[in-house]
Motif scaffolding. Structure first.
Motif, PDB file in Angstrom:
ATOM      1  N   SER A   1       0.833  -1.198   0.000  1.00 22.29           N
ATOM      2  CA  SER A   1       0.000   0.000   0.000  1.00 22.29           C
ATOM      3  C   SER A   1       0.865   1.244   0.000  1.00 22.29           C
ATOM      4  CB  SER A   1      -0.909   0.017   1.233  1.00 22.29           C
ATOM      5  OG  SER A   1      -0.133   0.153   2.420  1.00 22.29           O
ATOM      6  N   THR A   2       0.259   2.362  -0.402  1.00 22.83           N
ATOM      7  CA  THR A   2       0.857   3.682  -0.238  1.00 22.83           C
ATOM      8  C   THR A   2      -0.220   4.610   0.307  1.00 22.83           C
ATOM      9  OG1 THR A   2       0.348   4.332  -2.519  1.00 22.83           O
ATOM     10  CG2 THR A   2       2.521   3.380  -2.109  1.00 22.83           C
ATOM     11  N   ILE A   3       0.189   5.535   1.160  1.00 19.93           N
ATOM     12  CA  ILE A   3      -0.748   6.487   1.743  1.00 19.93           C
ATOM     13  C   ILE A   3      -0.209   7.889   1.506  1.00 19.93           C
ATOM     14  CG2 ILE A   3      -1.917   7.257   3.848  1.00 19.93           C
ATOM     15  CD1 ILE A   3      -1.368   4.472   5.023  1.00 19.93           C
ATOM     16  N   ASN A   4      -1.010   8.734   0.846  1.00 20.92           N
ATOM     17  CA  ASN A   4      -0.627  10.117   0.607  1.00 20.92           C
ATOM     18  C   ASN A   4      -1.605  11.052   1.315  1.00 20.92           C
ATOM     19  OD1 ASN A   4       1.650   9.664  -1.260  1.00 20.92           O
ATOM     20  ND2 ASN A   4       0.069   8.771  -2.567  1.00 20.92           N
ATOM     21  N   LYS A   5      -1.446  12.346   1.093  1.00 25.08           N
ATOM     22  CA  LYS A   5      -2.250  13.320   1.803  1.00 25.08           C
ATOM     23  C   LYS A   5      -3.738  13.126   1.557  1.00 25.08           C
ATOM     24  CE  LYS A   5      -2.927  18.313   2.340  1.00 25.08           C
ATOM     25  NZ  LYS A   5      -2.489  19.674   1.895  1.00 25.08           N
ATOM     26  N   ASP A   6      -4.109  12.891   0.301  1.00 24.91           N
ATOM     27  CA  ASP A   6      -5.531  12.849  -0.054  1.00 24.91           C
ATOM     28  C   ASP A   6      -6.028  11.486  -0.486  1.00 24.91           C
ATOM     29  OD1 ASP A   6      -5.885  15.629   0.405  1.00 24.91           O
ATOM     30  OD2 ASP A   6      -4.965  16.043  -1.546  1.00 24.91           O
ATOM     31  N   ASP A   7      -5.134  10.512  -0.643  1.00 26.84           N
ATOM     32  CA  ASP A   7      -5.607   9.223  -1.106  1.00 26.84           C
ATOM     33  C   ASP A   7      -4.752   8.082  -0.556  1.00 26.84           C
ATOM     34  OD1 ASP A   7      -3.297   9.329  -2.581  1.00 26.84           O
ATOM     35  OD2 ASP A   7      -4.258   9.378  -4.535  1.00 26.84           O
ATOM     36  N   CYS A   8      -5.244   6.872  -0.775  1.00 32.20           N
ATOM     37  CA  CYS A   8      -4.556   5.642  -0.371  1.00 32.20           C
ATOM     38  C   CYS A   8      -4.669   4.657  -1.519  1.00 32.20           C
ATOM     39  CB  CYS A   8      -5.203   5.075   0.892  1.00 32.20           C
ATOM     40  SG  CYS A   8      -4.566   3.449   1.385  1.00 32.20           S
ATOM     41  N   MET A   9      -3.593   3.948  -1.799  1.00 36.78           N
ATOM     42  CA  MET A   9      -3.612   2.919  -2.841  1.00 36.78           C
ATOM     43  C   MET A   9      -3.282   1.569  -2.227  1.00 36.78           C
ATOM     44  SD  MET A   9      -1.730   4.726  -6.126  1.00 36.78           S
ATOM     45  CE  MET A   9      -2.133   3.346  -7.221  1.00 36.78           C
ATOM     46  N   LEU A  10      -4.059   0.568  -2.612  1.00 35.50           N
ATOM     47  CA  LEU A  10      -3.780  -0.808  -2.222  1.00 35.50           C
ATOM     48  C   LEU A  10      -3.492  -1.610  -3.485  1.00 35.50           C
ATOM     49  CD1 LEU A  10      -6.460  -1.514   0.514  1.00 35.50           C
ATOM     50  CD2 LEU A  10      -4.002  -1.462   0.819  1.00 35.50           C
ATOM     51  N   PHE A  11      -2.434  -2.437  -3.418  1.00 36.96           N
ATOM     52  CA  PHE A  11      -2.013  -3.229  -4.566  1.00 36.96           C
ATOM     53  C   PHE A  11      -2.356  -4.688  -4.303  1.00 36.96           C
ATOM     54  CE2 PHE A  11       0.426   0.610  -4.549  1.00 36.96           C
ATOM     55  CZ  PHE A  11       0.470   0.987  -5.885  1.00 36.96           C
ATOM     56  N   LEU A  12      -2.978  -5.320  -5.300  1.00 38.61           N
ATOM     57  CA  LEU A  12      -3.567  -6.642  -5.130  1.00 38.61           C
ATOM     58  C   LEU A  12      -3.102  -7.596  -6.214  1.00 38.61           C
ATOM     59  CD1 LEU A  12      -7.220  -5.290  -4.898  1.00 38.61           C
ATOM     60  CD2 LEU A  12      -5.715  -5.727  -2.968  1.00 38.61           C
ATOM     61  N   SER A  13      -3.257  -8.885  -5.942  1.00 40.85           N
ATOM     62  CA  SER A  13      -3.034  -9.900  -6.973  1.00 40.85           C
ATOM     63  C   SER A  13      -4.010 -11.042  -6.754  1.00 40.85           C
ATOM     64  CB  SER A  13      -1.597 -10.420  -6.938  1.00 40.85           C
ATOM     65  OG  SER A  13      -1.417 -11.321  -5.859  1.00 40.85           O
ATOM     66  N   ASN A  14      -4.102 -11.912  -7.753  1.00 37.69           N
ATOM     67  CA  ASN A  14      -4.849 -13.142  -7.535  1.00 37.69           C
ATOM     68  C   ASN A  14      -3.997 -14.091  -6.695  1.00 37.69           C
ATOM     69  OD1 ASN A  14      -2.928 -13.969  -9.375  1.00 37.69           O
ATOM     70  ND2 ASN A  14      -4.371 -14.915 -10.797  1.00 37.69           N
ATOM     71  N   SER A  15      -4.529 -15.252  -6.369  1.00 37.18           N
ATOM     72  CA  SER A  15      -3.832 -16.153  -5.440  1.00 37.18           C
ATOM     73  C   SER A  15      -2.521 -16.685  -6.001  1.00 37.18           C
ATOM     74  CB  SER A  15      -4.755 -17.321  -5.066  1.00 37.18           C
ATOM     75  OG  SER A  15      -5.164 -18.019  -6.230  1.00 37.18           O
ATOM     76  N   ASN A  16      -2.353 -16.677  -7.324  1.00 41.32           N
ATOM     77  CA  ASN A  16      -1.122 -17.177  -7.946  1.00 41.32           C
ATOM     78  C   ASN A  16      -0.132 -16.068  -8.291  1.00 41.32           C
ATOM     79  OD1 ASN A  16      -1.999 -19.882  -7.922  1.00 41.32           O
ATOM     80  ND2 ASN A  16      -3.214 -19.539  -9.770  1.00 41.32           N
ATOM     81  N   GLN A  17      -0.453 -14.824  -7.944  1.00 44.31           N
ATOM     82  CA  GLN A  17       0.370 -13.666  -8.275  1.00 44.31           C
ATOM     83  C   GLN A  17       0.693 -13.601  -9.768  1.00 44.31           C
ATOM     84  OE1 GLN A  17       1.329 -15.439  -5.089  1.00 44.31           O
ATOM     85  NE2 GLN A  17      -0.333 -14.034  -4.584  1.00 44.31           N
TER      86      GLN A  17
END
Length: 482
Positions: A92-108
């Motif tokens: 994840s990344t967290i900035n002043k106005d937003d947050c991002m989450l990075f995802l994958s399926n179970s096998n990446q």
């Protein structure tokens, strides 16, 4: 109902006083208006600004709270919870106005990110792919940017994918490995990329001063993050520990080798391993007859201390009895004979780990064998999905995203034999018998009734335990220090 809430408050107060821990915050999940139960909770941390974002999920909604470094809720947003195929959180990344989450399926093999805007009260879900032939290895964050380490299976290139959360740009960077090679089992010479690819998505990250089970410490390849460097140690060769360092800024690789303490002794049952802590590397090696440990200065290779025992000698550098946990018939046993200790660890997966205990160094040395959980095989720890925001079946622990919780849970899945050792700042043994508790031992004692969704994560130089009260619709964060 009021009596129940009072009883819960008194129980929490008693636990905090008796364990001398500190409640740093609690907040109402006031975005939630339904009576459905909470399914999961995921905390994320911006290590640069010390902000937190807490995701609280029920079957239909995701309630997101942003906390500042004083643990005050400064923003919040509700999103629709949609189940998707992306079942693993990578970072994840967290900035002043937003947050991002990075995802994958179970096998990446398939990837996506969710951008959550506190300012606009919106969420954006975007899928993305790696280049053809690129295989995901591990993920990490550096300077609040998200990175993925990958290997191209055809060209054998080592790659760093870098994500810019401001412009949503994804850069693919090739690492200059200068044709470095590694010695592997039976002294075979292989390219670094081939060795990394062999272990693939099983490369575990190690956090400084997070206690590690012998199961984790016995891994033959380990990943450490230190400032602007990725450090990968390889212990497959019995001749020594090979370490490669990837400079994240320069995109270059350097390599160094530390000789095994028993490299000149030929033995069918000889095992070896290592652990890196700041400017210290501990190298262990042993079989059923002898054990030796070298503690070196990592930067120069200079020998700081050496400890050795044979099967007929007492272990002069241990501070606890020889302990076996997780046995089929007895969950906890103590042994006296050094011969039994050497026999057990040389017949299993051997490892060593280091944490700080006040101003001293605490070493854990031992080995483990796999045992089945009551329902069968040991479960893999993964994550689930989201979208309005796809968090439907995500877990709060993952091999990639929350290594602290992964380490915390790993102590319950093996049959291990170990000793604990205490050394001063000069790595000289401190001769005193005592029960050496880790921070995890303290946390495991702290249980509050009528709560659920326990989480654990590292924050600055301490640990935070989080849990949810369905009774009060509140989330609690408790600070633990060594």
């Amino acid at each position: 109902m009021q009596k129940s809430k009072l009883l819960f408050a008194l129980t929490l107060l008693y636990c905090l006083i008796s364990e001398a821990q500190t409640e740093i915050t609690q907040f109402k999940n006031d975005l939630k208006t339904s009576y459905s139960f909470v399914k999961n909770i995921i905390p994320t941390v911006n290590k640069d600004t010390n902000e937190l974002v807490i995701f609280i999920m029920d079957p239909k909604k995701v309630y997101t709270y942003k906390l500042n470094e004083n643990f005050k809720v400064v923003d919040k947003i509700t999103s629709e919870n949609k189940k998707r195929k992306y079942k693993t959180i990578l970072g994840s990344t967290i900035n002043k106005d937003d947050c991002m989450l990075f995802l994958s399926n179970s096998n990446q093999e398939k990837f996506a990110y969710v951008n959550l805007s506190f300012q606009n009260k919106t969420t954006i879900f975007q899928e993305f792919s790696l280049h053809k032939g690129d295989n995901f290895v591990q993920s990490f964050s550096y300077k609040n940017r998200f990175y993925m380490l990958a290997i191209n299976k055809d060209s054998k290139d080592i790659l760093l994918y870098e994500f810019n959360s401001k412009n949503k740009k994804i850069d693919r960077n090739k690492i200059d490995e200068k044709n470095n090679f590694l010695l592997t089992k039976n002294d075979q010479v292989k390219r670094i990329a081939d060795v990394i690819n062999k272990y693939g998505r099983r490369i575990q990250k190690f956090e400084k001063d997070t206690p590690n089970s012998i199961e984790s410490a016995s891994n033959l390849i380990k990943m450490y993050l230190k400032n602007n460097e990725i450090i990968l140690s390889f212990d497959e060769s019995l001749k020594g520990t090979q370490v490669i360092t990837i400079n994240i800024d320069k995109k270059t690789i350097t390599k160094k080798t530390f000789m095994n303490p028993l490299s000149k002794i030929k033995s069918f049952r000889k095992k070896s391993n290592s652990f890196i802590y700041d400017d210290i590397i501990a190298l262990i090696s042993g079989d059923a007859n002898i054990f030796k440990m070298h503690i070196l200065k990592y930067s120069s290779g200079e020998l700081i201390q050496e400890y050795a025992i044979s099967k007929d000698e007492e272990i002069s550098f241990k501070n606890t009895p020889i302990i076996q946990t997780g046995g089929e018939y007895a969950k906890f046993r103590e042994f006296e004979k050094t011969s039994k200790f050497l026999r057990k660890i040389s017949a299993s997966n051997m490892g060593v780990s280091i944490i700080k205990n006040n101003d001293d160094y605490q070493f854990t040395i031992g080995g483990y064998v796999t045992r089945n959980s009551p329902g069968g095989a040991i479960p893999m720890m993964g994550m689930g999905a989201f979208g309005g925001i796809p968090l439907g079946s995500v877990s709060n622990v993952t091999f990639y995203f929350n290594p602290t919780m992964f380490a915390y849970n790993s102590f319950n899945t093996t049959k291990s034999t170990k000793i604990e050792c205490l050394f001063n700042k000069h790595l000289e043994h401190i001769e005193k018998e005592e029960r050496l508790e880790t921070i995890f031992d303290k946390i495991k004692k702290h249980k509050v009734s009528n709560t659920s969704h326990e989480t654990l994560f590292k924050y600055k130089n301490f640990f935070i335990q989080g849990y949810y009260s369905n009774l009060n619709k509140s989330y609690y964060l408790i600070k633990f220090t060594q």
